[in-house]
Design a protein around this motif. Sequence first.
Motif, PDB file in Angstrom:
ATOM      1  N   PRO A 194       0.805  -1.236   0.000  1.00 32.03           N
ATOM      2  CA  PRO A 194       0.000   0.000   0.000  1.00 32.03           C
ATOM      3  C   PRO A 194       0.832   1.277   0.000  1.00 32.03           C
ATOM      4  CG  PRO A 194      -0.170  -1.134   2.117  1.00 32.03           C
ATOM      5  CD  PRO A 194       0.532  -2.072   1.187  1.00 32.03           C
ATOM      6  N   LEU A 237      -4.930   6.882   4.908  1.00 33.12           N
ATOM      7  CA  LEU A 237      -5.716   5.791   4.334  1.00 33.12           C
ATOM      8  C   LEU A 237      -6.744   5.268   5.334  1.00 33.12           C
ATOM      9  CD1 LEU A 237      -2.797   3.977   2.492  1.00 33.12           C
ATOM     10  CD2 LEU A 237      -4.779   5.038   1.390  1.00 33.12           C
ATOM     11  N   LEU A 310      -7.358  -2.014   1.450  1.00 32.66           N
ATOM     12  CA  LEU A 310      -6.130  -1.494   0.836  1.00 32.66           C
ATOM     13  C   LEU A 310      -5.779  -2.277  -0.423  1.00 32.66           C
ATOM     14  CD1 LEU A 310      -3.823  -0.872   3.945  1.00 32.66           C
ATOM     15  CD2 LEU A 310      -5.043   0.848   2.588  1.00 32.66           C
TER      16      LEU A 310
END
Length: 619
Positions: A194, A237, A310
């Motif tokens: 990620p 995120l 993710l």
Amino acid sequence: MARVGHRQRVSADFDGGIDAWGIQHRWLDAADAEHEVADATVDRLRTVIGEPPVDLEATAPVVTRPGRDLGLGRVQVTCEDGSERVVDGVLPADFPLGYHQLRTADGTERRLVVSPGRCWLPPQATWGWTVQLYAARSAASWGIGDLADLRTLRTWTEGDGGGFLLVNPLHAVAPTLPQEASPYLPATRRFRNPLYLRVEEVPGHEPVDVDVDAVRTLAAESLVDRDAAWTLKRAALAAAHARSGGDDAFAVWRAGRGDALEGFATWSALAEEHGPDWRRWPEALQDPTSADVAAYREAHAGEVGFHAWLQWQLDEQLRAATGALTVIQDLPIGVSGGGADAWVWQDTLAQGITVGAPPDALNTLGQDWGSPPLTPWRLRAADYEPFIESVRGTIAGAGGLRIDHVMGLFRLWWIPDGSGAADGAYVRYPSDDLLDIVALESHRARAVVVGEDLGTVEPGVAEALAERRILSYKVLWFEEDDPAQWPGAALAAVTTHDLPTVAGLWTGTDAEDQLEATDMPEADVRRGRADLLEKLTRDGLAEGASAAEAVAAAYRQLVRAPSLLVSLSLEDAVLEQRRPNVPGTTERENWRILLPVPVDELGASEDVARLVRLASGEV
């Protein structure tokens, strides 16, 4: 991977003395001298390998091709699509390719893998760029190249007439600090990192989630700071996921990925709580099938869901980045022993062993790459699933695969823990089956496959790769022949991530870097540089030429190659003197060196344009 090699052919009449465990008792070094493996090493490897079950040959997968005799008499086959077929002897020429299940007359069931036996190839020759994506940052990325930068590279390459990009492994590492820097020691070969997400493009992102000053600081760094980048990205995120993680499209995608994704996401959540090495977790959590792990997954559904989300975002951004261009992704030879794949498949891996290479001409100390190997008979007993999932996960969505150290599909150099890299032995693998599985996955994904066949190449390897239409890897630094004499079925390059850049070789800074970073004898380093300079100057490059002139001279040679794929290095294009990785050390800034020219400025560089003109046949 922290390794390097040359292309050495083993004489066809050499007998390595392979025993019933697949251990080769003798091996040849770079000087063609024969070495005997120590009895203690053989004994230790035999203990680790163990004895296969007596019924393995009757239950292991059958990997074959249409038109071949199964050798099992009359069998019932349940095909992937659920249809039933009866096969008596020879598999019909029109039998569907894929992964099926057969049942013999005595009721034994086993996997049937039907391969075309040949990989997919693009219809015409082309050129492209070799890219260390983490190094290819832009003004908008957070101190590390990301998938939006890959999209920029793709559109730029397409606009210049190029046909592919070859990128470093994009696989995930543990979501913890410190971040593993080497792309060749991932936690998994099935899922992606990620760190490569462009945060601003994920659903649910809001500018308020970003520490702008911290991002500016990262952007000003001269080296990749993965720890700082991950800390910032992880927080942003998580905030985006909190706003949009319940998306119905994600739920559908997640369900389609099944147990493999759930296992990886669970490992990731556990790693954040208990550390990156599952072998140091509480004992009850070390077994991925245990009731404790199932209870953890249920109790921490939010954290597990975040890590699965993710991977969805990575899948979406990668597909947007690659478009119709072939992006050749790199399959490392192994994974971290404490990582996700090793946790899920711990019974298939050889515990207490790492893989590497014996001493050779360009690394006289030998190499230990740190990854535990798959045990050959256990891999067969697992229906080859760890290998299939690794190939499929790497090849997905991009159209190409580079198999790092492809000779590892034939044999691997096993090193017992506590031993030096020179004190190992080769262990054999079921190469015919593995290569045919690669061909099947290539066929399904319409993906070109390159085998990195640099190192000690034993008899039969080149022929087996050629039969499957796996492209060879031709590197100017290693080849004695003029590139005009290289084969068409190859990827041609000047250098690799483990070898000197042209500018570094020409100026001598690479040799000094290698001497400072490793324990290699100075005489070996100087001799290696002299050998490579002979290759560089064989067209008459003047002694006082500039680095830019040296790069042009190298690529004038390279573009004479009739190879299907011709690869240009971005490091060479921007005259970078430091190679991405110096094998044999972890102290140097390996895998952290950023390109001196941002991605969004490459199109304005005359040095870059010169290589494009050479590759396009304009000069």
